[in-house]
Motif scaffolding. Structure first.
Motif, PDB file in Angstrom:
ATOM      1  N   GLY A 106      67.803 -99.273  14.741  1.00  0.00           N
ATOM      2  CA  GLY A 106      67.656 -98.945  13.327  1.00  0.00           C
ATOM      3  C   GLY A 106      66.451 -98.061  13.068  1.00  0.00           C
ATOM      4  O   GLY A 106      66.524 -97.097  12.293  1.00  0.00           O
ATOM      5  N   GLY A 107      65.351 -98.372  13.730  1.00  0.00           N
ATOM      6  CA  GLY A 107      64.171 -97.528  13.591  1.00  0.00           C
ATOM      7  C   GLY A 107      64.398 -96.131  14.117  1.00  0.00           C
ATOM      8  O   GLY A 107      63.936 -95.138  13.529  1.00  0.00           O
ATOM      9  N   SER A 108      65.129 -96.019  15.225  1.00  0.00           N
ATOM     10  CA  SER A 108      65.420 -94.709  15.819  1.00  0.00           C
ATOM     11  C   SER A 108      66.256 -93.844  14.892  1.00  0.00           C
ATOM     12  O   SER A 108      66.030 -92.637  14.766  1.00  0.00           O
ATOM     13  N   ALA A 135      60.318 -90.489   9.344  1.00  0.00           N
ATOM     14  CA  ALA A 135      59.445 -91.622   9.028  1.00  0.00           C
ATOM     15  C   ALA A 135      58.959 -92.281  10.309  1.00  0.00           C
ATOM     16  O   ALA A 135      59.619 -92.212  11.346  1.00  0.00           O
ATOM     17  N   ARG A 136      57.825 -92.947  10.226  1.00  0.00           N
ATOM     18  CA  ARG A 136      57.290 -93.654  11.388  1.00  0.00           C
ATOM     19  C   ARG A 136      58.250 -94.779  11.775  1.00  0.00           C
ATOM     20  O   ARG A 136      58.606 -95.626  10.942  1.00  0.00           O
ATOM     21  N   ILE A 137      58.676 -94.789  13.019  1.00  0.00           N
ATOM     22  CA  ILE A 137      59.658 -95.768  13.478  1.00  0.00           C
ATOM     23  C   ILE A 137      59.133 -97.194  13.330  1.00  0.00           C
ATOM     24  O   ILE A 137      59.883 -98.127  13.036  1.00  0.00           O
ATOM     25  N   GLU A 138      57.834 -97.375  13.505  1.00  0.00           N
ATOM     26  CA  GLU A 138      57.249 -98.707  13.386  1.00  0.00           C
ATOM     27  C   GLU A 138      57.425 -99.266  11.975  1.00  0.00           C
ATOM     28  O   GLU A 138      57.740-100.446  11.792  1.00  0.00           O
ATOM     29  N   TYR A 139      57.260 -98.414  10.965  1.00  0.00           N
ATOM     30  CA  TYR A 139      57.400 -98.864   9.577  1.00  0.00           C
ATOM     31  C   TYR A 139      58.849 -99.248   9.268  1.00  0.00           C
ATOM     32  O   TYR A 139      59.119-100.240   8.585  1.00  0.00           O
ATOM     33  N   VAL A 140      59.776 -98.438   9.785  1.00  0.00           N
ATOM     34  CA  VAL A 140      61.191 -98.733   9.542  1.00  0.00           C
ATOM     35  C   VAL A 140      61.560-100.073  10.161  1.00  0.00           C
ATOM     36  O   VAL A 140      62.274-100.893   9.552  1.00  0.00           O
ATOM     37  N   MET A 141      61.079-100.324  11.370  1.00  0.00           N
ATOM     38  CA  MET A 141      61.365-101.602  12.031  1.00  0.00           C
ATOM     39  C   MET A 141      60.883-102.779  11.193  1.00  0.00           C
ATOM     40  O   MET A 141      61.595-103.784  11.031  1.00  0.00           O
ATOM     41  N   MET A 142      59.682-102.680  10.660  1.00  0.00           N
ATOM     42  CA  MET A 142      59.116-103.777   9.886  1.00  0.00           C
ATOM     43  C   MET A 142      59.906-104.029   8.597  1.00  0.00           C
ATOM     44  O   MET A 142      60.106-105.172   8.189  1.00  0.00           O
ATOM     45  N   ILE A 143      60.365-102.947   7.970  1.00  0.00           N
ATOM     46  CA  ILE A 143      61.148-103.098   6.734  1.00  0.00           C
ATOM     47  C   ILE A 143      62.483-103.768   7.030  1.00  0.00           C
ATOM     48  O   ILE A 143      62.921-104.689   6.321  1.00  0.00           O
ATOM     49  N   THR A 148      61.828-113.447  14.890  1.00  0.00           N
ATOM     50  CA  THR A 148      61.681-112.116  14.287  1.00  0.00           C
ATOM     51  C   THR A 148      60.379-111.457  14.723  1.00  0.00           C
ATOM     52  O   THR A 148      60.360-110.269  15.076  1.00  0.00           O
ATOM     53  N   VAL A 149      59.302-112.218  14.717  1.00  0.00           N
ATOM     54  CA  VAL A 149      58.001-111.674  15.122  1.00  0.00           C
ATOM     55  C   VAL A 149      58.032-111.263  16.594  1.00  0.00           C
ATOM     56  O   VAL A 149      57.590-110.165  16.960  1.00  0.00           O
ATOM     57  N   VAL A 150      58.568-112.118  17.457  1.00  0.00           N
ATOM     58  CA  VAL A 150      58.611-111.807  18.889  1.00  0.00           C
ATOM     59  C   VAL A 150      59.528-110.614  19.156  1.00  0.00           C
ATOM     60  O   VAL A 150      59.187-109.699  19.915  1.00  0.00           O
ATOM     61  N   GLY A 151      60.715-110.602  18.526  1.00  0.00           N
ATOM     62  CA  GLY A 151      61.642-109.489  18.717  1.00  0.00           C
ATOM     63  C   GLY A 151      61.064-108.166  18.265  1.00  0.00           C
ATOM     64  O   GLY A 151      61.242-107.132  18.929  1.00  0.00           O
ATOM     65  N   ALA A 152      60.350-108.173  17.136  1.00  0.00           N
ATOM     66  CA  ALA A 152      59.725-106.945  16.642  1.00  0.00           C
ATOM     67  C   ALA A 152      58.631-106.475  17.592  1.00  0.00           C
ATOM     68  O   ALA A 152      58.477-105.272  17.839  1.00  0.00           O
ATOM     69  N   ALA A 153      57.877-107.413  18.158  1.00  0.00           N
ATOM     70  CA  ALA A 153      56.820-107.044  19.101  1.00  0.00           C
ATOM     71  C   ALA A 153      57.400-106.399  20.354  1.00  0.00           C
ATOM     72  O   ALA A 153      56.872-105.402  20.857  1.00  0.00           O
ATOM     73  N   VAL A 154      58.516-106.948  20.861  1.00  0.00           N
ATOM     74  CA  VAL A 154      59.161-106.370  22.040  1.00  0.00           C
ATOM     75  C   VAL A 154      59.718-104.986  21.714  1.00  0.00           C
ATOM     76  O   VAL A 154      59.609-104.052  22.512  1.00  0.00           O
TER      77      VAL A 154
END
Length: 481
Positions: A107-109, A117-125, A361-367
């Motif tokens: 999704g971020g990609s 947009a910064r991929i990191e921000y999209v992932m967090m949203i 969710t936190v662990v998956g986002a970190a990976v």
């Protein structure tokens, strides 16, 4: 966590199908059509459909054995022991972490590619918005949104994809790319594609469905009478999606289309690139929303699955709570004085399960963030690795439901050796690009687990619940186990 165990079979079928529409179904399918042509999409779609259908008889059997269960590892504890259950929890939790990771990465990609947009921000949203409704209503929210997301995906696909094909030149645009970008793969049974991609993919997909708590959770949620129909229909509903989106891969593979990947763009994004090449921006946006429907359906299902795994196998219960929970699992009637304790236990399970959603969710986002910084480790390889982890428990899972002589010793050591020998070999062979070793390690994992199960059988047959589910008086020793 089980949506009342009365989900209608046809809604359940849609939920199963769209939950299995991971990022690979939307992106790797297009990538395989683009790179490998017809055999690539065949070896991707056929095992995917089969992996859903084979769950049908297993779902019926586990529902018979544990009418009040939430997860497959609960069955492993009841069938064997706590030690074996803990071993199974490793791939089951890992699979849900990867469910979150892969969807956030894909999704971020997409949005990074389309908007800058910064991929990191999209992932967090994506992670936070999906987590909100999952925490509120759990499986009910997951199943309702699955229905809406599948409808959204089909609507967008039936508009955007035919429009793209028409803009590219119609059927000739597809036929010119049926052999993939090299133009050499046009036979479904192309030996090179079958060996390089088909074998590992088939083992990974069939194993992945067996180690995916998202499927087992739905097996406990869908009405018992409709389980077989639900899983068979889900295979058909799923198959439509990769077959339709793969047409974009054929179009992109046609040299006359003019579609090309920019430097550094993951090949799995070729479908998005093709749509953006031929259609206006608003249509590309509609296509991106369609893709997000598939990604978010798996995101919320992964969160719900993690909560069920935690509540069923990790949450610490006192002796009284354990006794009530064992009765619930087996469908036994509770005494009047136990019902108030049951209500309090339910509250405890739900509240702790919500924290498990947050944790996965936190662990998956970190990976997912870590994967961004591993050069050359794209979506396809990430998908292969977590499916191969699932292969370690695939055959013991099937045998546990059908063979009453299966013993815990063979299961435990077979799975453990597959983890610590087979998985490192598989990862090493992928990093080094050694195809024959990749295939051999994948097959070896299956072989090792079967061999250990056969050479360490149980001395006394395990007492399975009869087909009627009503004729067995469960002895006290069964409950204490």
């Amino acid at each position: 966590m089980a949506a009342g165990r009365r989900v209608p079979w046809w809604i359940g079928a849609i939920s199963i199908a769209v939950t299995w529409i991971w990022a690979p179904a939307l992106f790797v399918s297009v990538q395989q059509a683009y790179q490998q042509g017809i055999p690539g999409i065949f070896w991707f779609t056929a095992p995917n459909v089969l992996s859903l259908i084979i769950i049908a008889p297993l779902a019926v059997r586990i529902r018979r054995q544990l009418p009040g269960g939430y997860s497959q590892p609960e069955w492993i504890r009841y069938r064997f022991d706590k030690k074996t259950e803990r071993l199974f929890l490793v791939p089951f939790f890992w699979y849900q972490v990867m469910a979150v990771t892969v969807q956030l990465y894909a999704g971020g990609s997409i949005f990074s590619l389309l908007t800058g947009a910064r991929i990191e921000y999209v992932m967090m949203i994506l992670a936070s918005t999906t987590l909100v409704y999952s925490v509120i209503s759990g499986m009910r929210a997951s199943i309702v949104t699955d229905f809406l997301q599948y409808a959204l995906m089909l609507t967008a696909a039936l508009i955007v994809i035919p429009w793209t094909i028409s803009s590219a030149g119609g059927w000739s645009a597809i036929s010119g790319g049926l052999g993939g970008v090299s133009g050499s793969h046009r036979s479904i049974f192309d030996a090179q594609v079958a060996f390089n991609f088909g074998i590992v993919t088939t083992i990974g997909l069939l194993s992945g469905s067996l180690a995916d708590q998202q499927h087992w959770q739905r097996a406990f949620a869908i009405e018992k009478q409709g389980l077989v129909r639900a899983y068979v229909l889900s295979g058909v509903l799923f198959g439509i999606v990769p077959l339709v989106v793969s047409l974009l891969g054929f179009v992109a593979a046609n040299p006359a289309s003019g579609v090309s990947l920019a430097a550094g763009v993951d090949p799995s994004m070729v479908g998005v690139v093709a749509v953006s090449h031929f259609l206006p921006k608003w249509a590309v946006g509609a296509f991106a929303v369609m893709l997000l429907g598939g990604l978010c359906s798996t995101l919320d299902s992964g969160m719900c699955a993690a909560s069920a795994l935690y509540a069923g196998s990790v949450l610490k219960l006192n002796p009284a709570e354990q006794a009530i929970r064992e009765k619930e699992r087996l469908g036994l009637e509770l005494a009047a004085e136990e019902r108030e304790e049951q209500r309090q236990l339910d509250h405890k399970i739900v509240s702790r399960g919500r924290w498990a959603m947050v944790g996965v969710t936190v662990v998956g986002a970190a990976v997912a963030l870590a994967v961004l910084y591993i050069p050359g480790f794209g979506l396809q390889y990430l998908w292969w690795v977590f499916n191969t982890v699932a292969a370690c428990v695939a055959m013991p899972t099937i045998l546990s439901l059908y063979w009453n002589r299966l013993g815990s010793t063979g299961v435990f050591w077979g799975v453990l050796i597959a983890f610590f020998v087979g998985i490192p070999l598989f990862v090493y062979s992928n990093i080094r690009g050694i195809i024959w070793l990749t295939v051999a390690s994948s097959l070896g994992i299956i072989a090792v687990t079967i061999i250990f199960c056969l050479i360490f059988p149980r001395a006394v047959p395990f007492e399975m619940r009869p087909a009627s589910g009503q004729d067995l008086e469960w002895p006290e020793r069964t409950l204490s186990n």
